[in-house]
Design an enzyme around this catalytic site. Structure first.
Site, PDB file in Angstrom:
ATOM      1  N   VAL A 289      -1.952   4.763 -15.228  1.00  9.24           N
ATOM      2  CA  VAL A 289      -2.411   6.049 -14.698  1.00  9.24           C
ATOM      3  C   VAL A 289      -2.318   7.139 -15.755  1.00  9.24           C
ATOM      4  O   VAL A 289      -3.244   7.926 -15.949  1.00  9.24           O
ATOM      5  CB  VAL A 289      -1.602   6.421 -13.442  1.00  9.24           C
ATOM      6  CG1 VAL A 289      -1.935   7.852 -12.998  1.00  9.24           C
ATOM      7  CG2 VAL A 289      -1.878   5.442 -12.315  1.00  9.24           C
TER       8      VAL A 289
ATOM      9  N   LEU B  45      -7.489   5.667  -8.766  1.00 15.82           N
ATOM     10  CA  LEU B  45      -8.203   4.922  -9.803  1.00 15.82           C
ATOM     11  C   LEU B  45      -8.200   3.436  -9.491  1.00 15.82           C
ATOM     12  O   LEU B  45      -7.144   2.853  -9.218  1.00 15.82           O
ATOM     13  CB  LEU B  45      -7.558   5.160 -11.173  1.00 15.82           C
ATOM     14  CG  LEU B  45      -7.392   6.613 -11.615  1.00 15.82           C
ATOM     15  CD1 LEU B  45      -6.712   6.674 -12.979  1.00 15.82           C
ATOM     16  CD2 LEU B  45      -8.732   7.327 -11.636  1.00 15.82           C
TER      17      LEU B  45
ATOM     18  N   PHE C 225     -14.326  -3.504   0.702  1.00 21.56           N
ATOM     19  CA  PHE C 225     -13.046  -4.151   1.025  1.00 21.56           C
ATOM     20  C   PHE C 225     -13.164  -5.094   2.226  1.00 21.56           C
ATOM     21  O   PHE C 225     -12.204  -5.303   2.955  1.00 21.56           O
ATOM     22  CB  PHE C 225     -11.950  -3.099   1.258  1.00 21.56           C
ATOM     23  CG  PHE C 225     -11.523  -2.414  -0.010  1.00 21.56           C
ATOM     24  CD1 PHE C 225     -10.441  -2.867  -0.734  1.00 21.56           C
ATOM     25  CD2 PHE C 225     -12.239  -1.340  -0.501  1.00 21.56           C
ATOM     26  CE1 PHE C 225     -10.060  -2.260  -1.915  1.00 21.56           C
ATOM     27  CE2 PHE C 225     -11.873  -0.720  -1.683  1.00 21.56           C
ATOM     28  CZ  PHE C 225     -10.783  -1.188  -2.393  1.00 21.56           C
TER      29      PHE C 225
ATOM     30  N   CYS D 118      -0.689  -1.399  -6.695  1.00 19.25           N
ATOM     31  CA  CYS D 118      -0.661  -0.368  -5.650  1.00 19.25           C
ATOM     32  C   CYS D 118      -0.447  -0.902  -4.241  1.00 19.25           C
ATOM     33  O   CYS D 118       0.526  -0.549  -3.577  1.00 19.25           O
ATOM     34  CB  CYS D 118      -1.954   0.447  -5.702  1.00 19.25           C
ATOM     35  SG  CYS D 118      -2.145   1.424  -7.199  1.00 19.25           S
TER      36      CYS D 118
END
Length: 440
Positions: free
Chosen positions: A11, A153, A252, A263
């Site tokens: 990140v 992200l 998804f 994540c």
């Protein structure tokens, strides 16, 4: 504007580089001296398409700098981002905030004048308030506003996501901080990116809620795939049918071996722990985390069931090890559990990944043999398993593959091949949620 980015992980490095590409002057700071020296030499420690070129251009333009000491960069900064790791804490699943808190203390001691301190790391609700307390303890006179600005992200598409985001979420009620953050993100106004200003706790919750919802969509379609296999449906057509509904959307909804990465596993667990402590348990997400873990073992059983020889006599070729394509990230990759389960049953495992094998060697158990390419991996194997849907695996020479495999069996855990393409060439094909195994 002058920006200090604390942390050069995924990140921090992507965000800092993109801010510099907007024209801001950015210094990325990390305590790992070796990593900083590598970055100064133009060596990128992570795989992200386009990042190496972006770093090089902005270093050459003197907009992007790297250092191990935050003192000067923070002293001169208008905005200081905290982008350090928040791994799951052993024992209770909470996010480990020790790195975030340590960074806040150092920032407080170095800051001069009004400074906006921004949590870019994924942190539980209430962390911003805790950091305010820590900062004022460390430097009682510091003029600092703490802001939440969660990242969204996608690994493999991070630069595009940063420069053309679905939304930018900024959590603050401080008018001075709001003005600074609006100026920082002004370059995005050309793309009309929505910038959502909220209260800080709300911003922190948005990040966890987003990831939990996406993890739930993945888990839902995986369970639908199991049902399709039992009743004779096709999960890809089910996904398309429900995804055309604008209230649901198509993203998804791809059945596979379960979610992984840096994540979803960590954030769903942290959210459930936070909710439990608040006395409002989120049963839905608790179930999602449990189902996703059992999913990986179920995929290993699917591979074992496809073998035509006993496990201890079998060699399985595994294509794809990272948790998704276009990254070298192995964190919580389904491949880890699947490979381990196969090895536990005595299967010999040979594996290949286009960019992830260096990281894979650190986390996969011993006994895995690594190949230099897809065809070398397949040679002499009793079964070929596709775990990660890299583009390089989407158009394999099937006739060549059949001559290399000892037994022409393919277990496609990402459904990247139409069954008829392989069955027509004499393969035994096993997909996910597309009925019973297809045989010639």
């Amino acid at each position: 504007m002058r920006v200090a980015m604390i942390g050069t992980g995924y990140v921090g490095l992507v965000s800092g580089t993109c801010f510099s590409d907007f024209g801001h002057e950015v210094t990325c700071i990390d305590k790992d001296a070796d990593k900083i020296e590598r970055l100064k030499r133009g060596e990128i420690p992570i795989f992200e398409p386009g990042l190496d070129d972006l770093v090089r251009r902005n270093v050459e333009a003197s907009r992007l700098h790297f250092d191990t000491d935050l003192t000067q960069a923070v002293r001169e900064a208008d905005v200081v981002f905290i982008a350090v790791g928040t791994p799951s804490r052993r024992g209770d699943g909470h996010a480990d905030l020790s790195y975030v808190q340590a960074a806040a203390r150092e920032i407080a001691r170095a800051a001069e004048g009004f400074t906006v301190v921004v949590t870019k790391s994924t942190v539980p609700v209430g962390t911003g308030s805790d950091l305010e307390h820590i900062i004022h303890e460390a430097a009682p006179g510091a003029d600092i506003a703490v802001v939440s600005n969660p990242e969204f992200l996608r690994e493999g598409a991070a630069i595009e996501d940063f420069k053309r985001p679905d939304r930018v979420v900024i959590g603050t009620t401080d008018p001075r901080a709001r003005e600074v953050m609006a100026a920082l993100y002004r370059p995005l106004s050309l793309n009309a990116a929505p910038i959502l200003f909220t209260e800080r706790n709300t911003a922190e919750l948005i990040k966890y809620a987003s990831n939990a919802f996406l993890a739930m969509k993945i888990t839902f379609i995986n369970e639908m795939a199991d049902l399709c296999e039992k009743v004779g449906g096709n999960v890809q057509e089910v996904a398309r049918g429900i995804g055309l509904d604008g209230r649901i959307g198509p993203k998804f909804l791809h059945a596979g071996p379960g979610y992984g990465g840096s994540c979803f596993p960590k954030d769903t667990l942290a959210l459930t722990r936070t909710a439990q402590e608040a006395g409002t348990p989120i049963r839905l997400i608790e179930t999602v985390t449990t189902v996703n873990e059992t999913r990986k073992s179920a995929m290993a059983r699917k591979v074992l069931a496809a073998l035509d020889v006993p496990p201890r006599e079998a060699t399985v070729a595994v294509l794809g090890l990272t948790f998704k394509p276009n990254t070298d990230d192995m964190r919580d990759s389904p491949a880890i559990n699947i490979v381990q389960s196969l090895l536990d049953r005595g299967v010999k495992v040979r594996a290949y990944d286009p960019v992830g094998m260096h990281e894979a060697r650190k986390v996969l158990p011993g006994g895995v043999v690594y190949a230099e390419g897809a065809y070398e991996c397949a040679e002499g194997a009793d079964c070929l398993v596709i775990i990660t849907e890299w583009d390089a695996f989407r158009a394999l020479d099937l006739d060549r593959l059949k001559t290399l495999l000892k037994s022409p069996t393919v277990v496609d855990l990402r459904n990247i091949y139409p069954p008829q393409d392989l069955v027509g060439r004499g393969f035994k094909y096993v997909g996910v949620g597309r009925g019973t195994p297809a045989t010639p």
